[in-house]
Design a protein around this motif. Structure first.
Motif, PDB file in Angstrom:
ATOM      1  N   GLY A  76      -5.621   3.821  13.181  1.00  0.00           N
ATOM      2  CA  GLY A  76      -6.333   2.934  12.627  1.00  0.00           C
ATOM      3  C   GLY A  76      -7.331   2.382  11.203  1.00  0.00           C
ATOM      4  N   ILE A  77      -6.594   3.714  10.743  1.00  0.00           N
ATOM      5  CA  ILE A  77      -7.890   3.812   9.742  1.00  0.00           C
ATOM      6  C   ILE A  77      -6.958   3.582   9.050  1.00  0.00           C
ATOM      7  CG2 ILE A  77      -9.862   4.627   7.671  1.00  0.00           C
ATOM      8  CD1 ILE A  77      -9.839   6.710  10.492  1.00  0.00           C
ATOM      9  N   SER A  78      -7.835   2.026   7.939  1.00  0.00           N
ATOM     10  CA  SER A  78      -6.997   1.250   6.915  1.00  0.00           C
ATOM     11  C   SER A  78      -6.680   2.498   5.089  1.00  0.00           C
ATOM     12  CB  SER A  78      -7.999  -0.379   5.870  1.00  0.00           C
ATOM     13  OG  SER A  78      -8.430   0.171   5.805  1.00  0.00           O
ATOM     14  N   ASN A  80      -7.209   1.947   2.687  1.00  0.00           N
ATOM     15  CA  ASN A  80      -8.118   1.118   1.795  1.00  0.00           C
ATOM     16  C   ASN A  80      -9.464   1.626   1.712  1.00  0.00           C
ATOM     17  OD1 ASN A  80      -6.223  -1.186   2.653  1.00  0.00           O
ATOM     18  ND2 ASN A  80      -6.991  -1.764   0.777  1.00  0.00           N
ATOM     19  N   ASP A  81      -9.538   2.021   3.445  1.00  0.00           N
ATOM     20  CA  ASP A  81     -11.129   2.828   3.264  1.00  0.00           C
ATOM     21  C   ASP A  81     -10.593   4.409   3.114  1.00  0.00           C
ATOM     22  OD1 ASP A  81     -12.089   0.799   4.173  1.00  0.00           O
ATOM     23  OD2 ASP A  81     -11.495   0.882   6.333  1.00  0.00           O
ATOM     24  N   LEU A  82     -10.048   4.720   3.102  1.00  0.00           N
ATOM     25  CA  LEU A  82      -9.346   6.370   2.020  1.00  0.00           C
ATOM     26  C   LEU A  82      -9.635   5.854   0.773  1.00  0.00           C
ATOM     27  CD1 LEU A  82      -7.134   6.908   5.474  1.00  0.00           C
ATOM     28  CD2 LEU A  82      -9.449   7.675   4.307  1.00  0.00           C
ATOM     29  N   GLY A  83      -9.941   5.401  -0.139  1.00  0.00           N
ATOM     30  CA  GLY A  83      -9.764   5.170  -1.458  1.00  0.00           C
ATOM     31  C   GLY A  83      -8.052   5.366  -2.431  1.00  0.00           C
ATOM     32  N   ILE A  84      -7.614   6.024  -1.026  1.00  0.00           N
ATOM     33  CA  ILE A  84      -5.873   5.336  -1.493  1.00  0.00           C
ATOM     34  C   ILE A  84      -6.437   4.431  -3.064  1.00  0.00           C
ATOM     35  CG2 ILE A  84      -3.583   5.666  -1.509  1.00  0.00           C
ATOM     36  CD1 ILE A  84      -5.448   7.539   0.224  1.00  0.00           C
ATOM     37  N   PRO A  85      -5.222   4.789  -3.841  1.00  0.00           N
ATOM     38  CA  PRO A  85      -5.473   3.586  -4.668  1.00  0.00           C
ATOM     39  C   PRO A  85      -3.639   2.754  -4.701  1.00  0.00           C
ATOM     40  CG  PRO A  85      -5.083   5.842  -5.550  1.00  0.00           C
ATOM     41  CD  PRO A  85      -4.832   6.321  -4.365  1.00  0.00           C
ATOM     42  N   THR A  86      -4.263   1.629  -5.418  1.00  0.00           N
ATOM     43  CA  THR A  86      -3.345   0.555  -4.221  1.00  0.00           C
ATOM     44  C   THR A  86      -2.506   0.465  -5.955  1.00  0.00           C
ATOM     45  OG1 THR A  86      -4.708  -1.394  -5.235  1.00  0.00           O
ATOM     46  CG2 THR A  86      -4.622  -0.318  -2.969  1.00  0.00           C
ATOM     47  N   ILE A  87      -1.294   0.176  -5.900  1.00  0.00           N
ATOM     48  CA  ILE A  87      -0.350  -0.616  -6.805  1.00  0.00           C
ATOM     49  C   ILE A  87      -0.537  -2.094  -6.679  1.00  0.00           C
ATOM     50  CG2 ILE A  87       0.764   1.914  -6.963  1.00  0.00           C
ATOM     51  CD1 ILE A  87       3.320  -0.369  -5.918  1.00  0.00           C
ATOM     52  N   ASP A  88      -0.674  -3.216  -6.034  1.00  0.00           N
ATOM     53  CA  ASP A  88      -1.188  -4.205  -6.053  1.00  0.00           C
ATOM     54  C   ASP A  88      -2.239  -4.920  -6.841  1.00  0.00           C
ATOM     55  OD1 ASP A  88      -2.345  -4.086  -4.143  1.00  0.00           O
ATOM     56  OD2 ASP A  88      -1.130  -5.400  -2.698  1.00  0.00           O
ATOM     57  N   GLY A  89      -3.169  -3.901  -6.660  1.00  0.00           N
ATOM     58  CA  GLY A  89      -4.292  -4.228  -7.425  1.00  0.00           C
ATOM     59  C   GLY A  89      -5.463  -4.950  -6.018  1.00  0.00           C
ATOM     60  N   SER A  90      -4.927  -4.543  -5.259  1.00  0.00           N
ATOM     61  CA  SER A  90      -5.687  -5.059  -4.293  1.00  0.00           C
ATOM     62  C   SER A  90      -7.534  -4.130  -3.622  1.00  0.00           C
ATOM     63  CB  SER A  90      -5.037  -5.455  -2.873  1.00  0.00           C
ATOM     64  OG  SER A  90      -4.580  -4.072  -2.590  1.00  0.00           O
ATOM     65  N   TYR A  91      -8.286  -3.853  -3.701  1.00  0.00           N
ATOM     66  CA  TYR A  91      -9.207  -3.400  -3.671  1.00  0.00           C
ATOM     67  C   TYR A  91      -9.567  -1.470  -2.631  1.00  0.00           C
ATOM     68  CZ  TYR A  91     -13.940  -1.644  -1.900  1.00  0.00           C
ATOM     69  OH  TYR A  91     -14.830  -0.273  -1.990  1.00  0.00           O
ATOM     70  N   THR A  92      -9.379  -1.045  -3.007  1.00  0.00           N
ATOM     71  CA  THR A  92      -9.469   0.083  -2.761  1.00  0.00           C
ATOM     72  C   THR A  92     -10.703   0.993  -2.360  1.00  0.00           C
ATOM     73  OG1 THR A  92      -8.677   1.892  -1.737  1.00  0.00           O
ATOM     74  CG2 THR A  92      -9.058   2.097  -4.136  1.00  0.00           C
ATOM     75  N   GLU A  93     -11.476   1.679  -1.596  1.00  0.00           N
ATOM     76  CA  GLU A  93     -12.384   1.867  -1.854  1.00  0.00           C
ATOM     77  C   GLU A  93     -12.581   3.420  -2.588  1.00  0.00           C
ATOM     78  OE1 GLU A  93     -15.495   1.410   0.837  1.00  0.00           O
ATOM     79  OE2 GLU A  93     -16.656   2.441  -1.255  1.00  0.00           O
ATOM     80  N   THR A  94     -14.316   3.346  -3.588  1.00  0.00           N
ATOM     81  CA  THR A  94     -14.851   4.497  -5.097  1.00  0.00           C
ATOM     82  C   THR A  94     -15.466   4.993  -4.426  1.00  0.00           C
ATOM     83  OG1 THR A  94     -15.671   2.895  -5.811  1.00  0.00           O
ATOM     84  CG2 THR A  94     -13.232   2.920  -6.379  1.00  0.00           C
ATOM     85  N   ASP A  95     -16.511   4.772  -2.875  1.00  0.00           N
ATOM     86  CA  ASP A  95     -16.932   5.310  -2.585  1.00  0.00           C
ATOM     87  C   ASP A  95     -17.216   7.379  -2.239  1.00  0.00           C
ATOM     88  OD1 ASP A  95     -19.335   6.408  -1.701  1.00  0.00           O
ATOM     89  OD2 ASP A  95     -20.677   5.337  -1.051  1.00  0.00           O
TER      90      ASP A  95
END
Lengths: 474, 474, 474
Positions: A76-78, A80-95
């Protein structure tokens, strides 16, 4: 080696029975210092070409490792929260520190998995930690790893040496320019880091990149890759180019191990229809099957070892694929069939002593039923080690217990780590060595092989079979 | 028995854990002297009919044993160099001492295989060697074996006695004249060596010998085997003839266990089309399926036990088949399916208490999924032992671990050696007995059966289940 | 607990190796008193609603237990002689003491089966016997069991307490009126005994009851269940009704886990054709597949946990089915395929964190190849425990060894007994607890998890994962 560590025990993975453990340990000690041969994997050649320091724990250990983030995602951990780069431009964590904390808080989810064992090995043997990672020491871990990574001794080439890696094969597309491998010349690791020829993009008509890849192929080779003869010659040309950059092997990631033996006229006709876009899924499968046979024929000409890795349903999670792209932990094994599928190729080239085809599977039911009987008969066939999901203590034990009686030890080719996680390479080889020694120790204690044979086999399984199995055959 | 031999340890194949080993040994000692029941195999009946001395080590131990030469072949040694007879007239080695040397030099390739264990048993227990075979003692081995073979005590009938064989079933085609079995009458082994009825050539329309076999069938029986009724009667006639030569069982080697339940009109129509050559692969499969059902019906009439051995892709290596013929180590298992395939037969005869059908598989995934549930329900079904590639320590352990919980012990029928390698028979039974005792000992030590039950089961698995399982049911 | 019983040893099912046994025992002792969560099964709710005494040993322990009578049947004992009720009016034995004797005389057939272990547990732990059942003590057993059953302490609700059952889910058809569950209110066990929503009769067009079930559905809900929208609303209505009777989960027993993602127009069209009787087997499979996706959508709305139990060929023995009806031990597993079949559902809802789908299989080859990789990726998927034929010591060990490395422990949901044999519930949970502790102990001794983690995991596997895994997700 740190021998008294509570979370990386020196006798880990050996049988608990005292005599078996003692003999496993003795066998292991006899081979644990042998150099690593890593004949198949997916590390990034630019690391060794550029020799830059790795940036931080998260970008090195979490973000590129789909074994790690798929498990967190399943709970259940997204991504995005794990910083995996997206290819559709959606936000991903960078901290990255925040991501490291999230990983540390959920480290218990890995109990009993190989990822946990590899990660602990890296923490202890590479970074010198003495207590397991948890939520409360996450910062200490993060800072200490990052400090190490910033030093000279943790640069990629220094790590190659520290890890005692004698050979490391990367894998590149047939139309890769191999610029990183070219750059290696003169660095002292040019004989250590070699490439592997992977032509899937130019042999799979259903690849979205097929036509553009053929154009690139023409450009790189000067051959007319849009005629059957020109196409084959272009592939020959690229194989030679890869051999000039150290390649001894090719790799083929088809969905099935289907092979064909068409006449030249049939090949030309099929190729034309494919170029014209006038083909269906069955035609594409036939073409891929024919190309495995063509590649085997070229291996017979140029001595390159051929690897076949079939049986994965790639990118099963379509919404995730659209957002994050390939290799995100959603490649799922499907049933595989080798006996009928390989028959055309075997009828044509199976008896050639100068051809070596290494078979892998994600479907363990193939081991005793199909693969061990095939490899225990055809001189051209060898069995690759337990692969991917089966690159694990249980997977390796099942493999040895399943294939040895019918294929023997000498129709296998040692261990592959098959990884893009550079730091895990020694950890993965260590697991394989321990499991092989455990298996051999039990064989000795059950009086199925002699102790002398076990010592000799331990060395063969660790070093000689990998070294010899991936040598060019001509 | 030589108890302190470095290459044939008295505790071989038992678990290394001391208590398990001790109990395994005790169980084994309680049954190791029981006579051998070998209810299914492929030894040559002329050996026992003519009782001639075997010629030499190579012709006895290597050339007829496809387990042995397929492994050497897989490592690049040609079958010609191993003296395997060709059918295309091409040259093959006839210097048997030279072939023996080649075998001895490559004996290490068998490490961890059952062939190695069987061969070592023969070397120690039959020929009295005390050091393992290797390149330097190859001549000594060859000479000593040949000396033994020339003696009275090594003639086939003497070996039957020496091996404590109570029953040995060979397997003959339905149109065999059984002359060798006829010759046995009065030799003292006429009740020891019996035949088995194998009608594949006359039930498989795709056999190249089908039509000529039907002609022979007519000739032997006086029935018009080219009408459906005449054909069935001819088969009944031959079954009776085989029973007169001791047969208690039939054997069916179809590619799949497909069964059918057609009406008589459908049968007649299909048979006509087949005789007219007007049929396709699906028709042939339907016909074979119907013939399994017909054979079950006849078993119900005459009490013969029916064996079904499906799932092998025969002669996978077409160039080798053209040069050397069948049974050259290139029969490869394929996936098998029993639940849908057997349903028509089960619906018709499955509940008959006087019918016994013994099922075998080369696809171990069938064990827990299909075979144990079927045998644990239908009164007519029993499970044959681990077969062919699975006739091995690991294969037998997987079999017991997989089928026992659902089918129990009493829906199994003891061990089959299924071999054409006469000298290996005691070795193969010895492996089965050891593995069964090991399995039972572990069950006792995990408190899953009582020790008393284990002793009783050891005897059942070794002797009673084979003896009773292959007795005619009427 | 009776600790020194010769036929129910306190260390049963633990590894025989002394250290492994000691740690297994310690782990087991730490969790053996935890309450039983039985989130999926088939006990009869009227037992708890009416709380009548059970009648006698035979009617309680033999006649309803197809595990028991199928084994006896496979050995030639007729179901009539075992008192199994017929549906065709043919005679069946009603002398229950005589049936008990028949069972006792054949008790040895169960050696090595889970039925034997469960039955022995019931004899010792529930009825206090100290010697194993056999032909000579059959009367003593029969009388003592019947005496017990007549007492207050052996009434169903008293047994719930005695067995320390915290939760027991039964399974009812979507059109069941749940009268027994309604009756539970105020009895003190209304929070203990809950129902489960099983809509197969109303989602499978090939069910003979399909149309009549839809009529009943309309009657119960006031919806027009013969329009697509009305049908879906009727199902929503019933799901709510079931939730009012405690249900937290649904259950789906399709032959395959095929799923679909049709447009609404396609659904309406298919539903019309099905209602008109104008459909073939492929249409029926498509409809069932679509209904799994619809049910997942409703689970997302109402938070009910969805269970999928595919892969059984129901009523394989057609003559027996005609005489005795369903659930007579003739349901046989077939190969299952999850990766392609689940893809449409996963593409639609697989990434939903508030959806929980629990997958079961009868085809163990799915474990490493398909199920563990799927559950180790998708947040919506969890793996149910080893099921049916695999609800056994060996089956559970294979399950843990196969799935843990890829799915981890936390993508599993503890144990299900899935039984209609009420008295066997503690026995079945006890086997699961012992095997899990054995597995964990071995992991510790091979230094693959820490001892602390093992204690914590033992509790999770026994209690927390079942408790949490079957809680409504909204």
């Amino acid at each position: 080696m740190s021998d008294n560590n509570r979370f990386l025990h020196p006798d880990r993975l050996f049988s608990a029975e005292p005599k078996a453990r003692d003999l496993s340990r003795a066998l292991y000690q006899s081979i644990s210092d042998l150099p690593i041969i890593s004949p198949h994997g997916h590390t990034d050649p630019s690391w060794f070409a550029d020799n830059q320091n790795f940036k931080n724990a998260t970008e090195l250990l979490i973000i590129p490792d789909h074994y790690v983030f798929r498990m967190l995602y399943s709970q259940g951990i997204s991504l995005n929260d794990l910083g995996i780069p997206t290819i559709d431009g959606s936000y991903t964590e960078t901290d990255y520190r925040k991501i490291w904390h999230l990983f540390a808080q959920n480290y218990h989810l890995f109990a009993g998995t190989p990822s946990r064992m590899w990660m602990d090995y890296v923490f202890v043997e590479v970074f010198g930690f003495t207590a397991p990672l948890n939520a409360s020491n996450a910062d200490h871990y993060y800072d200490q790893i990052n400090q190490c990574l910033a030093t000279e001794g943790f640069k990629p080439r220094a790590l190659l040496k520290k890890f005692n890696i004698e050979l490391l094969a990367t894998t590149e597309s047939a139309i890769d320019d191999l610029r990183h491998h070219a750059k290696l010349k003169g660095t002292g690791v040019e004989n250590t880091v070699i490439t592997t020829f992977r032509p899937d993009d130019v042999t799979n008509p259903e690849s979205p990149k097929f036509i553009s890849s053929l154009e690139k192929l023409a450009e790189l080779t000067g051959e007319n890759s849009f005629t059957w003869d020109g196409y084959l010659n272009a592939l020959r040309n690229r194989r030679a180019f890869f051999r000039d950059h150290g390649a001894t092997a090719t790799d083929h990631g088809h969905a099935t191990p289907r092979t064909e033996d068409l006449t030249k006229a049939e090949c030309e006709q099929l190729f034309s229809r494919i170029l014209a876009g006038d083909f269906d899924a069955a035609d594409a499968e036939t073409f891929r099957g024919q190309m495995l046979t063509e590649m085997a024929g070229m291996s017979l000409e140029d001595g390159m070892v051929m690897q076949i890795h079939p049986g994965s349903f790639r990118n099963h999670n379509t919404p995730l694929f659209r957002q994050f792209g390939a290799d995100k932990g959603a490649d799922i094994p499907v049933r595989a069939e080798f006996v009928n599928n390989l028959q055309p190729l075997m009828a044509k080239y199976g008896n050639e002593k100068n051809l070596r085809i290494i078979l892998f599977t994600l479907d363990e039911s193939n081991y005793t039923r199909e693969l061990a009987p095939l490899a225990g008969h055809y001189p051209s066939l060898k069995l690759g080690p337990a692969w991917w999901f089966h690159d694990s203590p249980e997977g390796m034990l099942r493999y040895r217990h399943s294939v040895t009686e019918t294929a023997g030890f000498y129709n296998t080719v040692g261990f592959n780590d098959d990884t893009r996680a550079f730091l895990s390479i020694p950890a993965r080889h260590d697991v394989a060595r321990r499991i092989d020694c455990r298996f051999l120790a039990n064989m000795v204690l059950e009086h199925r092989i002699s102790e002398d044979d076990a010592y000799s086999l331990a060395k063969d399984l660790t070093y000689n079979l990998a070294k010899n199995g991936y040598q060019k055959t001509l």
